[in-house]
Enzyme design. Sequence first.
Site, PDB file in Angstrom:
ATOM      1  CE  LYS A  96      -4.500   1.056   0.357  1.00 46.67           C
ATOM      2  NZ  LYS A  96      -5.678   0.125  -0.094  1.00 46.67           N
TER       3      LYS A  96
HETATM    4  N1  GLU Z   1      -7.009   0.283  -3.256  1.00 50.01           N
HETATM    5  C1  GLU Z   1      -7.743  -0.814  -3.298  1.00 50.01           C
HETATM    6  C2  GLU Z   1      -8.087  -1.495  -2.524  1.00 50.01           C
HETATM    7  O1  GLU Z   1      -7.866  -1.143  -1.103  1.00 50.01           O
HETATM    8  C3  GLU Z   1      -7.503  -1.623  -4.706  1.00 50.01           C
HETATM    9  C4  GLU Z   1      -6.200  -2.068  -4.950  1.00 50.01           C
HETATM   10  C5  GLU Z   1      -5.515  -2.642  -6.202  1.00 50.01           C
HETATM   11  O2  GLU Z   1      -6.611  -2.411  -6.845  1.00 50.01           O
HETATM   12  O3  GLU Z   1      -4.668  -3.004  -6.201  1.00 50.01           O
HETATM   13  O4  GLU Z   1      -8.273  -2.756  -2.437  1.00 50.01           O
END
Ligand code: GLU
Length: 476
Positions: free
Chosen positions: A107
């Site tokens: 993240k």
């Molecule tokens: N930010 C989104 C989540 O928390 C999508 C992550 C992604 O598509 O890699 O799942």
Amino acid sequence: MHSATEPSFRESVDLMFKRATALMDLSPGLEEKIRICNSTYTVRFGVRLRGDIQTFTGYRSVHSEHMEPVKGGIRYALSVNQDEVEALAALMTYKCALVETPFGGSKGGLCIDPRAWDEHELEQITRRFAYELIKRDLINPAQNVPAPDMGTGEREMAWIADQYARMNTTDINAKACVTGKPPHAGGIQGRVEATGRGVQYALREFFRHKEDKAKAGLSGDLDAKRVIIQGLGNVGYHAAKFLSEEDGCKVVAVIERDGALLDDKGLDVEAIFQWIKAHGTIKAFPHAIYTENGAAVLEHDCDILIPAALEGVINLGNAARIRAPLIVEAANGPITFGADEILRQKGIVIIPDMFANAGGVTVSYFEWVKNLSHIRFGRMQRRAEEARHHVLVEELEKLSADKGLGWTLSPGFKDKYLKGAGELELVRSGLDDTMRGAYQAMRDVWHGRNDVTDLRVAAYIVSIGRVATTYRSKGL
Ligand code: GLU
């Protein structure tokens, strides 16, 4: 949102993890290896803006590299900090394992109020942040693939993809370095709606099981169920829109940062969304009752409560007063560890974040595969499929005429049946299949073990088990 007596977001995720591992047979060493965050990179960079150098702080955290690339969004918010990014990266590991997207968890975040900068400035800031991450392989099609999260969207992902392409001119897979791009820049149909669509599919699947509904004291289908939604961002908007327009749910309240709108007869989600777009606020929306105290509306009576905004919104301070029998965590971590316990004791069923909001990463996976295969889904098959269907319909019509049977096809049947699936239909079908499969895996544990009484622990058990299997097969 957390009170001083509550653990941090990351600690909360750790505690939930441990509640599950207490029921598993993992060696303490392996358990620790899976739980800890592998690394967090912090970068402080300057961008010359408004006549001075402005310094920004950003993070990219890699929770687990049991599979690569690692995957997870990049968030733009002033509240971004290392603890939050690490908690979100951990959730990505478990989420990806649960829905079987072949990624580790990661993240990113940038400490910034995106509304305080204009588009051109945001582009400069994003490109500079991306540059810092790209040169350390923290953005890379084979190693680390970001995506949108709170405060970012298609536009930012297109800038990141372009920045990567400029710095890696001979990488034929450059487009796969980030997902959530606009379709014209290598994205995929259905990615923007994906997380909200996933929430809808998650609920549909839950409602297919009588025993599961009964645990929440609910029955029947989604039609006329009263829904409260918190946060009308990308996820909340799509979830509320699809549930109300396609499944007959009544959205009786929408909670936003500046208050809440209420209507027992059901709100027009699209109209509210357009109102926010035009006026920047939900205030003065003409077709609903407005209340300033949005947080209190979380405690209103309803059938399904969908927190789709920030983490920690249901905490020790309000958990005891929550009345919804079913909560769907469309946001990441909206319920703190302490609140989770209170809600469980009250008999409230929680569809956990790592499952409920996994639609985003699932469609990100499809986009990444599309980029690596350099061909749009359905391009080879669509017309062949149509041609086969034609043969069948023509044969039926011929039979009917030859034998004088007088068969006529229902109006609209031909149009629907003859049409081969395009990219959007294939994406939705893949997402639906993924959500159903993941629910089934969770459910088997939930119903199959006496010591498992809630879906969250079941979800953790499934995903930690899968991560452990990957580690073991690597000889760890
Ligand atoms: N930010 C989104 C989540 O928390 C999508 C992550 C992604 O598509 O890699 O799942």
